[in-house]
Design a protein around this motif. Sequence first.
Motif, mmCIF file in Angstrom:
data_model
loop_
_atom_site.group_PDB
_atom_site.id
_atom_site.type_symbol
_atom_site.label_atom_id
_atom_site.label_comp_id
_atom_site.label_asym_id
_atom_site.label_seq_id
_atom_site.Cartn_x
_atom_site.Cartn_y
_atom_site.Cartn_z
ATOM 1 N N ILE A 179 13.161 3.851 4.227
ATOM 2 C CA ILE A 179 11.966 4.489 4.775
ATOM 3 C C ILE A 179 10.769 4.188 3.876
ATOM 4 O O ILE A 179 10.865 4.252 2.643
ATOM 5 N N ASP A 180 9.667 3.782 4.497
ATOM 6 C CA ASP A 180 8.419 3.580 3.773
ATOM 7 C C ASP A 180 7.683 4.914 3.669
ATOM 8 O O ASP A 180 7.569 5.654 4.662
ATOM 9 N N VAL A 181 7.160 5.198 2.487
ATOM 10 C CA VAL A 181 6.506 6.485 2.225
ATOM 11 C C VAL A 181 5.140 6.229 1.594
ATOM 12 O O VAL A 181 4.898 5.154 1.024
ATOM 13 N N PRO A 182 4.220 7.186 1.669
ATOM 14 C CA PRO A 182 2.901 7.002 1.057
ATOM 15 C C PRO A 182 2.995 7.009 -0.466
ATOM 16 O O PRO A 182 3.820 7.709 -1.047
ATOM 17 N N ALA A 183 2.140 6.207 -1.090
ATOM 18 C CA ALA A 183 2.117 6.132 -2.553
ATOM 19 C C ALA A 183 1.044 7.067 -3.107
ATOM 20 O O ALA A 183 0.092 7.444 -2.427
ATOM 21 N N ASN A 184 1.229 7.438 -4.375
ATOM 22 C CA ASN A 184 0.251 8.265 -5.113
ATOM 23 C C ASN A 184 -0.015 9.616 -4.452
ATOM 24 O O ASN A 184 -1.128 10.138 -4.516
ATOM 25 N N GLN A 238 0.820 -1.209 0.000
ATOM 26 C CA GLN A 238 0.000 0.000 0.000
ATOM 27 C C GLN A 238 0.855 1.260 0.000
ATOM 28 O O GLN A 238 0.323 2.354 -0.123
ATOM 29 N N ASN A 239 2.131 1.111 0.140
ATOM 30 C CA ASN A 239 3.038 2.248 0.197
ATOM 31 C C ASN A 239 4.116 2.110 -0.863
ATOM 32 O O ASN A 239 4.029 1.272 -1.767
ATOM 33 N N ALA A 240 5.151 2.927 -0.729
ATOM 34 C CA ALA A 240 6.350 2.825 -1.550
ATOM 35 C C ALA A 240 7.552 2.885 -0.613
ATOM 36 O O ALA A 240 7.389 3.022 0.610
ATOM 37 N N ARG A 241 8.729 2.791 -1.175
ATOM 38 C CA ARG A 241 9.917 2.732 -0.306
ATOM 39 C C ARG A 241 11.061 3.481 -0.968
ATOM 40 O O ARG A 241 11.251 3.429 -2.188
ATOM 41 N N ILE A 242 11.825 4.188 -0.140
ATOM 42 C CA ILE A 242 13.044 4.862 -0.595
ATOM 43 C C ILE A 242 14.210 4.323 0.218
ATOM 44 O O ILE A 242 14.134 4.251 1.454
ATOM 45 N N PHE A 290 9.049 14.049 -4.056
ATOM 46 C CA PHE A 290 8.824 12.761 -4.715
ATOM 47 C C PHE A 290 7.332 12.501 -4.836
ATOM 48 O O PHE A 290 6.516 13.024 -4.073
ATOM 49 N N GLU A 291 6.986 11.634 -5.777
ATOM 50 C CA GLU A 291 5.664 11.027 -5.864
ATOM 51 C C GLU A 291 5.853 9.635 -6.469
ATOM 52 O O GLU A 291 6.236 9.511 -7.644
ATOM 53 N N LEU A 292 5.608 8.601 -5.689
ATOM 54 C CA LEU A 292 5.905 7.236 -6.100
ATOM 55 C C LEU A 292 4.624 6.427 -6.274
ATOM 56 O O LEU A 292 3.584 6.737 -5.683
ATOM 57 N N LYS A 293 4.739 5.374 -7.070
ATOM 58 C CA LYS A 293 3.626 4.460 -7.301
ATOM 59 C C LYS A 293 3.570 3.410 -6.184
ATOM 60 O O LYS A 293 4.571 3.141 -5.519
ATOM 61 N N PRO A 294 2.404 2.787 -5.967
ATOM 62 C CA PRO A 294 2.307 1.735 -4.937
ATOM 63 C C PRO A 294 3.299 0.603 -5.216
ATOM 64 O O PRO A 294 3.414 0.123 -6.346
ATOM 65 N N GLY A 295 4.013 0.203 -4.172
ATOM 66 C CA GLY A 295 4.972 -0.880 -4.292
ATOM 67 C C GLY A 295 6.291 -0.503 -4.929
ATOM 68 O O GLY A 295 7.204 -1.328 -5.025
ATOM 69 N N GLU A 296 6.442 0.756 -5.354
ATOM 70 C CA GLU A 296 7.684 1.180 -6.017
ATOM 71 C C GLU A 296 8.802 1.377 -4.992
ATOM 72 O O GLU A 296 8.564 1.858 -3.885
ATOM 73 N N THR A 297 10.025 0.987 -5.366
ATOM 74 C CA THR A 297 11.213 1.222 -4.543
ATOM 75 C C THR A 297 12.170 2.117 -5.317
ATOM 76 O O THR A 297 12.540 1.813 -6.452
#
Length: 824
Positions: A60-65, A22-26, A84-91
């Motif tokens: 760090i886990d970050v919110p997606a979309n 449900q999130n993304a990751r950096i 940043f703006e990342l897609k769900p599940g994106e690293t």
Amino acid sequence: MKTNKHLFSLFFLLFGIVAFAQNARITGVILDEDNQAVDGATVTAANRSVTTDETGFFVIDVPANQKFDLVVTHPSYKKTSQAFELKPGETLQFNPVVNSEFEQLETVIVTMQNRDQIEGVINIKPELALNIPGANAGIENIVKLLQGVTSNNELSTAYSVRGGNYDENLVYVNEIEVYRPFLIRSGQQEGLSFTNTDLVQDVNFSSGGFQAKYGDKLSSVLDITYRVPTKFGASAQASLLGGSVSADLVSKNNKWSGLIGARYRDNSMLVNSQETETNFRPRFFDIQTNINFNPTPKWTFSFLGNISQNRYNYQPLTRQTNFGTIDEPIALQVFYEGQEKDKYETYFGALKSTYKVSDNFTLKFIGSAYHAIEKEYFDIYAAYFLGEVDANIGSDTFGDVVFNRGIGEQLNHARNDLDAFIVNGEVKGSHKLPKETTIEWGFKYSREDIRDRLVEWEVIDSAGFSLNPPIVGLPTNDQPYNPYTGPLVPYQNVRALNYTQIERFSGYAQWSRKTHIGTSDVWLNAGVRAHNWEVSNDFGENGKSQIVFSPRAQFTIKPKWERDILFRLSGGLYYQPPMYRELRDSAGVVNPDVKAQRSIHYVAGGDYSFKMWDRPFKFSAEVYYKSMSDINTYTLENVRIRYRANNDAKAYATGLDMRLNGEFVKGTESWFSFSYMKTEENLNDRGFIPRPTDQRLKFGVLFQDYMPAIPNVKVYINLVYNTGLPGGSPSYADPYVYQSRLRDYRRADVGFSYVFTETNGTRPDGHWLKKFKDLSVGFEIFNMFNNQNAITNTWVRDVYTKNQYGIPNYMTTRVFNVKLSARL
């Protein structure tokens, strides 16, 4: 119970996967402008925060979309932010470089750089080890140029620190202790250091007064950290002495990363420059890997593995050594038959896991195993002639041996086998408390299983008459004047079979805090170690359980002065519980009740940081005194240490260490080091005599330069001058009788390198050289001035005068090398 634990772990892992979907990751590594890892930086994104570890790594886990700012803050650096703006599940991999907060220079902040100053640790840049020339290049080659560190053997990675021997130095890689081989007796057998320089990120060295978190040795700590790759990279190096290749690997999701490196070395070019002519080609090979896995932001796992193989096949032919004085020159000529075949294999593996319970509490679990299989087989016959040299200039026989005053033969035999298996298990914790306070603790279990067969004898014949060892009870042998009717025995005869196990329990706890005294900043550290061990033997007596406690402390103060000066006091009670080699005496018998050697460290010093020519410099100085008791005395032959295993002495070491380092040439680090040291021991209250490591004066220079007209050409120089070590004594001799010294050790190694990638910044995009971070070709001169340096003495008996002559064993002469380096 175990099933429940596995189910809990599985549930934890599945929960983390669902949450991450449900999130993304950096992920990334934070570095400063000097390419050093930034420890303790706070990474914040969308009301979530994490802290970088000692390697600068963060996840760090970050919110997606949704759009958000990722902010990096640290008291020592400017704030850095990125949207940043990342897609769900994106690293996403993000590796920011932070810059120093120059306007805050008046405020003292603990960073990776000045923390080394606070703890009295010297930080070494890994690239120095890659560039600085040396017959045995690597991290240890640089350590030998530091103040307080001495070595008279360019073929060995072993070094002595403030009067200690080679067994008194701790070496860690990624917080995992590594070990030296057991049977090796000379530097030319030693081969490769455990540390692969191509994989190193950070190197710290302490020469005394170190903290309780480090283990139980008397002299020093070398603490090495391998890097965590963030993208693909590769390097290769080839020279006349061998070569190496390495690779940095990262998975697509950035959860896996790894380093792998292989090295090959052929020392024949170096050893064939020595005065003994041989048929000799020693070869050494190893492969090493460090794998990292980050399944969740809280858990990290790493594996460190190493396999090495050293083969040493040696067939000496002839040797001639000239010594004596100008008025009375003497030569030793030796003719050999036979050979030596040695094999040293080591296998090492370690698993480390780090769990961040919270931002302020970290747990580490470390398990390791070390297996060494060592064989040492030789039968070498030597016929020697000790003669007088014709010193009459103009004579037809000038320089030749004209009269033999001694003729003898010697036969050395050995069939030595050793199998050592060492396992360790350790847990460590770190707590960050309010008011800049940290608590660290750890517990460790070790088991050492040693199987050792020692069969070694020596027969000496002088002028046709067999020499007996000076052992009480044997009849006097004064041939040729009187006939000898006693038994014929070897001059040395060592036979032993030892199956020895050592179990150890150790632990530590330490407290650190930053505070103030008036306007001065103060750092405090206090801790204690405990070590319990017990020795058991399958053949022979078992030892009793022994325990020691080692309190240690450090105090550092930085006055609020205009000048940047920092003062340190450190010390404590240091113990060294015996390893197997310290339990085995010169006859091969294991004494299970050898006590731990004890040393009280008193260290006072400071650093003065300043600018000269608008460039940074630092002057460091320390004075120290070490009071030692229960000393396990030994004899030193090249790098082979033979202990007496009886705790029969007390000793001391005192000295002064100084170093000036900085940018003598803009953009490069160089230094000048100076040490004075005196160490003596008192055996059974007979009076103080110099210890085998009593090296009084040491000068070391590491210098880097480049040609202004041709900036692609780099010059690297290391210079060492050490006063002579004690020359040792013959076997069975009383060390109080033999107090001669070897000649001074003088060595200069110079390297020239043409760096093709130096001007990559001015080349157009797409140029083939821009694919390389570094591409260079170099030329090196080892022992540029061709100095004759001696490592030990060979003792030869003149049957007519009954004199014993100490004949120097010289090291390598001038050698040239060419190398090629490439890094992607």
